[in-house]
Design an enzyme around this catalytic site. Structure first.
Site, mmCIF file in Angstrom:
data_model
loop_
_atom_site.group_PDB
_atom_site.id
_atom_site.type_symbol
_atom_site.label_atom_id
_atom_site.label_comp_id
_atom_site.label_asym_id
_atom_site.label_seq_id
_atom_site.Cartn_x
_atom_site.Cartn_y
_atom_site.Cartn_z
ATOM 1 N N GLU A 98 15.583 -13.249 -30.367
ATOM 2 C CA GLU A 98 16.784 -12.523 -30.407
ATOM 3 C C GLU A 98 17.506 -12.976 -30.725
ATOM 4 O OE1 GLU A 98 16.085 -14.438 -25.999
ATOM 5 O OE2 GLU A 98 14.976 -12.740 -26.136
ATOM 6 N N GLU A 168 6.405 -17.706 -31.224
ATOM 7 C CA GLU A 168 6.486 -16.643 -30.061
ATOM 8 C C GLU A 168 6.627 -15.683 -30.831
ATOM 9 O OE1 GLU A 168 9.318 -18.738 -27.095
ATOM 10 O OE2 GLU A 168 10.375 -18.143 -28.516
HETATM 11 P P1 13P Z 1 9.470 -14.857 -21.916
HETATM 12 O O1 13P Z 1 8.367 -16.267 -21.199
HETATM 13 O O2 13P Z 1 10.736 -14.940 -20.678
HETATM 14 O O3 13P Z 1 8.818 -13.957 -22.400
HETATM 15 O O4 13P Z 1 10.377 -15.416 -23.222
HETATM 16 C C1 13P Z 1 10.094 -16.127 -24.308
HETATM 17 C C2 13P Z 1 11.436 -16.795 -24.990
HETATM 18 O O5 13P Z 1 11.466 -16.353 -25.309
HETATM 19 C C3 13P Z 1 10.745 -18.478 -25.083
HETATM 20 O O6 13P Z 1 12.013 -18.467 -25.377
#
Ligand code: 13P
Length: 252
Positions: A98, A168
């Site tokens: 993000e 991720e």
């Molecule tokens: P979610 O578990 O909500 O998919 O998010 C993952 C995340 O970005 C953890 O840093």
């Protein structure tokens, strides 16, 4: 060699001070008997002092979601590693997708932040991961490899003792579409090979690699059973004490 799992909750921009304190107070008794897993919560900056206070004496460590590369200076809106250490915070997430997507984070800024974090004694959780387009094009290993090489540039093998890698896949974050254990394991094994080539087999064998992206209580155990998955970086499910505790216990 079995690595000690690390389960971290990334609370993102959720929870006021009051809500954060309530959440960790709910979490503490649920995980109090866990001895074999490192447990970390990463609330927003504004919550850090309160959460450090609320977790004092417990088995829950606290991390920030970002850290600036400079010791101090005219960087409006940023927070330095020394400021985090003073609270004291022990971990920092660096290079979350993000931040890469919305805040112009690059492999270079990830590397700069990482060096500052390590110099201050923080343990860094360095995030890597491909988008759906990149996966569809067969570019997953190229993308993740480039992020690793750039993000970890200039580090010595000894620095890796305080680095955790979080894989991720962007397509799995907040979508409810968890990578399959096999998909995740494949990339984790690739990451470990890349670390071996760069830092040697010993460092690669000792470095923890978390999976993140729609980790839920019912998915955690099978993911954590994979040989190269050493923990989880949990978003949404870390905002509920019972769900996060269940994921932590899947790592026991
Ligand atoms: P979610 O578990 O909500 O998919 O998010 C993952 C995340 O970005 C953890 O840093």
């Amino acid at each position: 060699m079995k690595r000690r799992p690390c389960i971290a909750g990334n609370w993102k921009m959720y929870k006021t001070v009051a809500e954060a304190t309530a959440l960790v107070n709910d979490l503490k008794p649920l995980v109090a008997d866990v001895r074999t897993v490192d447990i970390v919560v990463c609330p927003p900056f504004t919550d850090l002092a309160a959460v450090v206070k609320a977790t004092a004496g417990s088995n829950i460590a606290v991390g920030a979601q970002n850290v600036h590369w400079a010791a101090s200076g005219a960087f409006t809106g940023e927070v330095s590693a020394a400021m985090l250490r003073e609270i004291p915070v022990a971990y920092a997430i660096i290079g979350h997708s993000e931040r890469r997507q919305y805040f112009a984070e690059t492999d270079q800024t990830v590397n700069d932040r990482l060096k500052a974090a390590l110099a201050a004694g923080l343990t860094a959780i360095v995030c890597v991961g491909e988008t759906l387009d990149q996966r569809t094009q067969g570019a997953t290993e190229t993308v993740v490899g480039t992020q690793l090489d750039g993000g970890l540039a200039g580090l010595a093998a000894a620095d890796m003792a305080k680095v955790i890698i979080a894989y991720e896949p962007v397509w799995a974050i907040g979508t409810g579409v968890t990578a399959t254990p096999a998909q995740a394991q494949d990339v984790h094994a690739f990451i470990r090979r890349r670390l071996a080539a760069r830092f040697g087999e010993g460092v690669a064998a000792a470095t923890r690699i978390q999976y993140g992206g729609s980790v839920k209580p019912d998915k955690a155990a099978e993911l954590l059973r994979q040989p190269d998955i050493d923990g989880a970086l949990v978003g949404g499910a870390s905002l509920k004490a019972a769900d996060f505790a269940a994921i932590v216990k899947a790592g026991v």
